[in-house]
Each structure stands twice: as C-alpha cells, then as structure tokens.
Design a protein around this motif. Structure first.
Motif, PDB file in Angstrom:
ATOM      1  N   VAL A  24       0.855  -1.184   0.000  1.00  0.00           N
ATOM      2  CA  VAL A  24       0.000   0.000   0.000  1.00  0.00           C
ATOM      3  C   VAL A  24       0.891   1.234   0.000  1.00  0.00           C
ATOM      4  O   VAL A  24       1.859   1.307   0.764  1.00  0.00           O
ATOM      5  CB  VAL A  24      -0.938   0.001   1.224  1.00  0.00           C
ATOM      6  N   GLY A  25       0.561   2.200  -0.867  1.00  0.00           N
ATOM      7  CA  GLY A  25       1.279   3.467  -0.897  1.00  0.00           C
ATOM      8  C   GLY A  25       0.451   4.549  -0.223  1.00  0.00           C
ATOM      9  O   GLY A  25      -0.776   4.569  -0.364  1.00  0.00           O
ATOM     10  N   VAL A  26       1.114   5.415   0.522  1.00  0.00           N
ATOM     11  CA  VAL A  26       0.405   6.538   1.150  1.00  0.00           C
ATOM     12  C   VAL A  26       1.169   7.832   0.850  1.00  0.00           C
ATOM     13  O   VAL A  26       2.391   7.816   0.669  1.00  0.00           O
ATOM     14  CB  VAL A  26       0.279   6.384   2.689  1.00  0.00           C
ATOM     15  N   ASP A  27       0.423   8.946   0.798  1.00  0.00           N
ATOM     16  CA  ASP A  27       1.106  10.231   0.637  1.00  0.00           C
ATOM     17  C   ASP A  27       1.361  10.853   2.014  1.00  0.00           C
ATOM     18  O   ASP A  27       1.042  10.251   3.054  1.00  0.00           O
ATOM     19  CB  ASP A  27       0.307  11.156  -0.288  1.00  0.00           C
ATOM     20  N   GLY A  28       1.944  12.042   2.003  1.00  0.00           N
ATOM     21  CA  GLY A  28       2.337  12.682   3.259  1.00  0.00           C
ATOM     22  C   GLY A  28       1.171  12.955   4.191  1.00  0.00           C
ATOM     23  O   GLY A  28       1.343  13.045   5.416  1.00  0.00           O
ATOM     24  N   ALA A  29      -0.052  13.046   3.619  1.00  0.00           N
ATOM     25  CA  ALA A  29      -1.231  13.313   4.441  1.00  0.00           C
ATOM     26  C   ALA A  29      -1.903  12.035   4.930  1.00  0.00           C
ATOM     27  O   ALA A  29      -2.945  12.095   5.589  1.00  0.00           O
ATOM     28  CB  ALA A  29      -2.220  14.149   3.632  1.00  0.00           C
ATOM     29  N   GLY A  30      -1.323  10.887   4.579  1.00  0.00           N
ATOM     30  CA  GLY A  30      -1.898   9.616   5.018  1.00  0.00           C
ATOM     31  C   GLY A  30      -2.971   9.067   4.093  1.00  0.00           C
ATOM     32  O   GLY A  30      -3.665   8.110   4.436  1.00  0.00           O
ATOM     33  N   ALA A  31      -3.111   9.662   2.899  1.00  0.00           N
ATOM     34  CA  ALA A  31      -4.101   9.155   1.943  1.00  0.00           C
ATOM     35  C   ALA A  31      -3.506   8.000   1.137  1.00  0.00           C
ATOM     36  O   ALA A  31      -2.316   8.009   0.817  1.00  0.00           O
ATOM     37  CB  ALA A  31      -4.542  10.274   1.008  1.00  0.00           C
ATOM     38  N   VAL A  32      -4.365   7.022   0.822  1.00  0.00           N
ATOM     39  CA  VAL A  32      -3.923   5.870   0.032  1.00  0.00           C
ATOM     40  C   VAL A  32      -3.691   6.309  -1.409  1.00  0.00           C
ATOM     41  O   VAL A  32      -4.583   6.899  -2.030  1.00  0.00           O
ATOM     42  CB  VAL A  32      -4.982   4.753   0.068  1.00  0.00           C
ATOM     43  N   THR A  33      -2.503   6.061  -1.933  1.00  0.00           N
ATOM     44  CA  THR A  33      -2.230   6.402  -3.332  1.00  0.00           C
ATOM     45  C   THR A  33      -2.235   5.169  -4.218  1.00  0.00           C
ATOM     46  O   THR A  33      -2.431   5.261  -5.421  1.00  0.00           O
ATOM     47  CB  THR A  33      -0.861   7.096  -3.470  1.00  0.00           C
ATOM     48  N   SER A  34      -1.990   3.991  -3.625  1.00  0.00           N
ATOM     49  CA  SER A  34      -2.038   2.743  -4.397  1.00  0.00           C
ATOM     50  C   SER A  34      -2.236   1.592  -3.430  1.00  0.00           C
ATOM     51  O   SER A  34      -1.836   1.671  -2.258  1.00  0.00           O
ATOM     52  CB  SER A  34      -0.736   2.537  -5.182  1.00  0.00           C
ATOM     53  N   ALA A  35      -2.872   0.533  -3.907  1.00  0.00           N
ATOM     54  CA  ALA A  35      -3.043  -0.670  -3.086  1.00  0.00           C
ATOM     55  C   ALA A  35      -3.106  -1.877  -4.010  1.00  0.00           C
ATOM     56  O   ALA A  35      -3.903  -1.909  -4.943  1.00  0.00           O
ATOM     57  CB  ALA A  35      -4.324  -0.567  -2.256  1.00  0.00           C
ATOM     58  N   ARG A  36      -2.224  -2.823  -3.749  1.00  0.00           N
ATOM     59  CA  ARG A  36      -2.216  -4.075  -4.515  1.00  0.00           C
ATOM     60  C   ARG A  36      -2.138  -5.240  -3.545  1.00  0.00           C
ATOM     61  O   ARG A  36      -1.502  -5.144  -2.501  1.00  0.00           O
ATOM     62  CB  ARG A  36      -0.996  -4.138  -5.443  1.00  0.00           C
ATOM     63  N   ALA A  37      -2.800  -6.328  -3.900  1.00  0.00           N
ATOM     64  CA  ALA A  37      -2.722  -7.522  -3.060  1.00  0.00           C
ATOM     65  C   ALA A  37      -2.471  -8.736  -3.939  1.00  0.00           C
ATOM     66  O   ALA A  37      -2.883  -8.756  -5.099  1.00  0.00           O
ATOM     67  CB  ALA A  37      -4.021  -7.705  -2.276  1.00  0.00           C
ATOM     68  N   ALA A  38      -1.765  -9.711  -3.392  1.00  0.00           N
ATOM     69  CA  ALA A  38      -1.560 -10.985  -4.089  1.00  0.00           C
ATOM     70  C   ALA A  38      -2.095 -12.105  -3.204  1.00  0.00           C
ATOM     71  O   ALA A  38      -2.073 -12.001  -1.973  1.00  0.00           O
ATOM     72  CB  ALA A  38      -0.082 -11.201  -4.409  1.00  0.00           C
ATOM     73  N   TYR A  39      -2.549 -13.156  -3.858  1.00  0.00           N
ATOM     74  CA  TYR A  39      -3.246 -14.246  -3.159  1.00  0.00           C
ATOM     75  C   TYR A  39      -2.601 -15.575  -3.481  1.00  0.00           C
ATOM     76  O   TYR A  39      -2.196 -15.812  -4.623  1.00  0.00           O
ATOM     77  CB  TYR A  39      -4.716 -14.266  -3.597  1.00  0.00           C
ATOM     78  N   TRP A  40      -2.488 -16.434  -2.479  1.00  0.00           N
ATOM     79  CA  TRP A  40      -2.079 -17.821  -2.732  1.00  0.00           C
ATOM     80  C   TRP A  40      -3.167 -18.766  -2.228  1.00  0.00           C
ATOM     81  O   TRP A  40      -4.026 -18.377  -1.442  1.00  0.00           O
ATOM     82  CB  TRP A  40      -0.696 -18.145  -2.162  1.00  0.00           C
ATOM     83  N   SER A  41      -3.130 -19.992  -2.757  1.00  0.00           N
ATOM     84  CA  SER A  41      -4.180 -21.007  -2.510  1.00  0.00           C
ATOM     85  C   SER A  41      -5.539 -20.541  -3.011  1.00  0.00           C
ATOM     86  O   SER A  41      -6.577 -20.972  -2.502  1.00  0.00           O
ATOM     87  CB  SER A  41      -4.282 -21.360  -1.026  1.00  0.00           C
ATOM     88  N   MET A  42      -5.557 -19.645  -3.977  1.00  0.00           N
ATOM     89  CA  MET A  42      -6.837 -19.141  -4.499  1.00  0.00           C
ATOM     90  C   MET A  42      -6.881 -19.289  -6.019  1.00  0.00           C
ATOM     91  O   MET A  42      -7.341 -18.390  -6.729  1.00  0.00           O
ATOM     92  CB  MET A  42      -7.036 -17.673  -4.101  1.00  0.00           C
ATOM     93  N   GLY A  43      -6.439 -20.435  -6.525  1.00  0.00           N
ATOM     94  CA  GLY A  43      -6.464 -20.678  -7.961  1.00  0.00           C
ATOM     95  C   GLY A  43      -5.284 -21.532  -8.377  1.00  0.00           C
ATOM     96  O   GLY A  43      -4.543 -22.031  -7.528  1.00  0.00           O
ATOM     97  N   ASP A  44      -5.134 -21.696  -9.693  1.00  0.00           N
ATOM     98  CA  ASP A  44      -4.063 -22.550 -10.213  1.00  0.00           C
ATOM     99  C   ASP A  44      -2.715 -21.856 -10.214  1.00  0.00           C
ATOM    100  O   ASP A  44      -1.670 -22.504 -10.276  1.00  0.00           O
ATOM    101  CB  ASP A  44      -4.381 -22.960 -11.659  1.00  0.00           C
ATOM    102  N   VAL A  45      -2.733 -20.537 -10.216  1.00  0.00           N
ATOM    103  CA  VAL A  45      -1.499 -19.748 -10.193  1.00  0.00           C
ATOM    104  C   VAL A  45      -1.685 -18.622  -9.178  1.00  0.00           C
ATOM    105  O   VAL A  45      -2.819 -18.280  -8.847  1.00  0.00           O
ATOM    106  CB  VAL A  45      -1.176 -19.151 -11.589  1.00  0.00           C
ATOM    107  N   PRO A  46      -0.583 -18.044  -8.686  1.00  0.00           N
ATOM    108  CA  PRO A  46      -0.745 -16.891  -7.793  1.00  0.00           C
ATOM    109  C   PRO A  46      -1.378 -15.723  -8.544  1.00  0.00           C
ATOM    110  O   PRO A  46      -1.152 -15.555  -9.741  1.00  0.00           O
ATOM    111  CB  PRO A  46       0.684 -16.563  -7.342  1.00  0.00           C
TER     112      PRO A  46
END
Lengths: 296, 172
Positions: free
Chosen positions: A204-226
C-alpha cells in the motif's frame, strides 16, 4: 514410499550442470528438494536424471542493491532460512522476510530454497505470490544462454512454470520497497506451517497526508497460479475505512478462484479472502504510515 | 515390453555420522533416513510420514536441523550428520535434552522423540533461554501422536536450565 530409480549427477560448476540438464529431456534439477523429494517418494514425478546443484556455492549468494530503485537478488541455492535472517534483505524489501516466516516450518526452511519454491510454481506457496505482488523476475540459464522472465510470464499452471526443460533458475529478483509504501502478509492454515487455505500479501502506498495512493494484493491457494489484483480504486479519495477495505475485498474476489477441497469449502475460502484482504491491506497501510513517520 | 530394466547403478558414498565415517554402497534414490537406518545401522532416527510433515526423522546437518526423509544420502556425503545416537554425553550418560525429557516425562511411546531431541538440541543453541511460547514455537514442526506436547514444552525449558546451569558453572 520410495522414489523410482533415477540417474544422479552432482556437478561442480554451473556449466557442467547446464550440460547435464541438456543431456536428457527428463532431467530435473535438485536444489533444496523439500517439495521435489516428496513428489518423487509419492511417485508423482519420476525424472530419469537428477542434477544436484547443492555443490554450486556460486548460487548461494544473496545480493542487495540499493542503487536506483533497488533490488534483492536471491541465488538459486540460498536457503529460506538464510534469506529470512539477512538484515539487508529485511531492510530493503521487508515483505520477503515477513512472508518467509509463513513458509512451512523452520526445519524445512533450513534446506528449502527460495528460488526453488518460486519455480516449483505451487499456487499455494507464499513466495511465488510475493514475487507476483512485487512484479519481480527470475533469471534462468541453459546451454543456449541466459534470459530473464518477468513474473507475469512465469506461472503457467499448477506446478508449471515457463522454464524450458534445459533451463536452471539461477536467481530471483525482488524489487525493493518503494518510498512511501508499506507491506504486510498473513494466511490462514489448518495448522501452523501447513499450506494455507488462503494467503494474502499487500503493498500500500500513502502520501504525506496519510491518503492511500495505491493498493495491490496478491493471493495464494486461491487458484491454479498466484494472483495479484490492483485494489486502488476501492479507496475513493484515498480514504481507508472498514467500508473501503470491504469494497477492496469485493473488488478482489472476481479475480480469485475459491475452490473446494477436503480442508475448506469454496464459500469458506472466499470468506477467508475477504477477511484477510481487509486485515492485510490495513496492516500494509499502517506499515506505510509508520515508515513515513520514521523517515520524516 | 520393448525395454529391459537396467540394473540400478550403485554409488560409493561416505557418510559422517556422529563423528564416525561410514562407507556405504547405495542407489542414488536412497533417502538419508533409510541410509542411516538400513545401511549405517543406526535405527535411532525414526521414519514416520516420509514426506516431511511429522519431523520424526529430523537430524542435524552441519548442526542445522533437517528432515532426513527429504534428503538423498548421496547429496550429503562428507557433511557432518548428527543423529539422536550422537546426543548422549561422551561418557554415555544422557545429554541435557535427553535428561530433561526423562525428568519432565517428555516422552510417552517415544516414536517421535528422536526428532524432538535433535530439533531442540539445535534450537537451544540458537536460543539458549527460550520463553514458554518460544519453546512451543521451537517444536512446532514436530508431531507427537501421543499428544504429549505440554511435557515436551516443559522439557525444552528444563533442557535450557540444564545447559545454562552447566554453562554458568564453567563461567563463575
């Protein structure tokens, strides 16, 4: 439970290993063997030749570069335990050490290798998903030369990577933690150290004011590939609340394949993905904020 | 059948177990757990699940705990192996971890015990003074089907006391 017979060679240079691997289309590389040996013992795999690379000290390296955007380069023979204990790795990309603590048990991590775990391409393993999340790569060599495979071209299917039979993965590259970002990971397993029913890692990326600038997640055991999913749009106006986190989880679910097996129903797995998304994205946000405060 | 099965090749391998060299002739597929038990004749290392889950076959490879069932013997030729037989004191009396298991009733049927003893021996070298939580974490990769975990966790702490007691005696 004993493996089927195979021929064995233990090269002392990587060139010898590449020639040996190219000599037989049914040859297989043995590194840590913590996934391969059970497959052999259960006779789910029966290679004609094992090329044991445990004698190749040149592949034991862990190299951290902080120049430019920074990268952690892990050699094919670096054991999980050595990577986990490496202070430079922890500083430059803390998600690696965090996730390694979830990989099996310490005794397995003493022998298993991080690169081996990645090219084993088990969708229920942590490190392939971490590499996916961080947009890393794997460098492979064969008698024909060297190439680097971006992680999005690496995982083909269950236990199947895009490496050619004559290629040895020599290193994996994990990009460093970018400024203003934080990381976290967690999983739910039946017992500590077991394969996860569902696992999530997030950046998760945040700016100086604490706002979210980006969010990515990865999952395992949730399909044939990550699977990695961009969740940024769930955080409208950069805000992070329980509602936004819940929206992020719903955003991720269509990308995931929650399947049923003897350990969990599909519904239960999906619920774990929801809960873990909320928990892990929040933890990554807190980590990003904490890092900003430490640096300022 | 168009092919005849070739005779399996045998390899000359030197295993160094508890300080002693053993020259054995084995196929490449011989698991280290089987080599120790059948070829070297040290049956203290037990074989449970044979796929890395139970921890009964845990031995020390250059001092580090590993699963003997997930290694090929040929792959560790020449490296220092320590099995449960190597944990006793040189005079044959029980080593500190063994002594702690005896005092705390850390074993019932005893099948899993060799794997616990080796794991804890190495674990206490890394962390000589574990908390109770750390003691549990230390043995979390080993299964005891008698489920005697309470006393095993106690044994870890007792073993630390015994080892540290000896250490203090030397220093003070």
């Amino acid at each position: 439970m004993k493996p089927a017979p195979f021929a064995y060679t233990r090269p002392t240079t990587i060139e010898e290993a590449l020639i040996a691997l190219a000599s037989d289309p049914y040859a297989k590389v043995l590194a840590g063997g913590q996934s391969l040996v059970p497959l052999l013992s259960m006779r789910l795999a029966a290679p004609a030749l094992l090329v044991d690379i445990n004698g190749l000290a040149e592949l034991e390296t862990i190299h951290v570069s902080e120049a430019g955007e920074g990268v952690v380069r892990i050699g094919a023979l670096a054991r999980h335990a050595a990577v986990e204990a490496d202070e430079d790795v922890r500083r430059v990309q803390p998600l690696i050490s965090n996730a390694l603590k979830l990989v099996a048990h310490p005794t397995i991590r003493n022998r298993g290798t991080t690169v081996g775990s990645i090219v084993h391409a088990d969708a229920s393993a942590e490190m392939p998903a971490v590499l996916m999340l961080l947009d890393g790569s794997v460098t492979v060599r064969s008698v024909d030369g060297e190439r680097t495979i971006g992680v999005h071209d690496l995982f083909v299917g269950p236990l199947e990577s895009s490496l050619a039979p004559n290629e040895i993965a020599v290193s994996a590259q994990f990009p460093a933690l970018a400024e203003g970002t934080g990381v976290a990971c967690d999983e739910v397993a039946r017992r500590h150290g077991d394969y996860a029913l569902c696992g999530v890692a997030a950046v998760v990326g945040v700016d100086g004011a604490g706002a979210v600038t980006s969010a990515r997640a990865a999952y395992w055991s949730m399909g044939d590939v990550p699977v990695a999913v961009d969740l940024t749009e769930a955080f409208v106006g950069g805000r992070l609340s329980d509602e936004h986190l819940a929206a992020a989880a719903e955003l991720a679910l269509p990308h995931l394949e929650a399947t049923e097996d003897i350990h969990a129903t599909a519904d239960y797995r999906a619920q774990l993905a929801r809960v873990l998304t909320r928990r892990v994205v929040r933890a990554a946000y807190d980590d990003a904020v904490a890092r900003r405060e430490t640096n300022s | 059948m168009t092919q005849t099965q070739p005779t399996e090749e045998l390899l000359d391998v030197r295993l160094i177990v508890n300080g002693a060299s053993h020259d054995i002739r084995i196929p490449a597929r011989r698991l280290l757990s089987d080599a120790l038990r059948h070829d070297v004749g040290l049956t203290g290392t037990h074989v449970g699940c044979e796929h890395g889950v139970c921890g009964a076959c845990t031995i020390l490879l250059d001092g580090t705990p590993v699963r003997a069932c997930l290694l090929f013997a040929v792959s560790v030729a020449g490296q220092e192996l320590t099995t449960v037989e190597g944990l006793a004191n040189p005079d044959g009396t029980l080593g500190p971890v063994q002594q702690a298991f005896k005092e705390c009733h850390g074993l019932q049927c005893g099948f899993c015990t060799p794997g616990f003893l080796t794991t804890i021996t190495a674990g206490l070298k890394d962390n000589p003074d574990p908390t109770e939580d750390e003691a549990r974490e230390m043995v979390s990769g080993n299964l005891c089907r008698c489920t005697g975990y309470q006393n095993i966790a106690k044994s870890v702490c007792r073993a630390a006391e015994l080892i540290n007691g000896q250490g203090k005696g030397d220093q003070e």
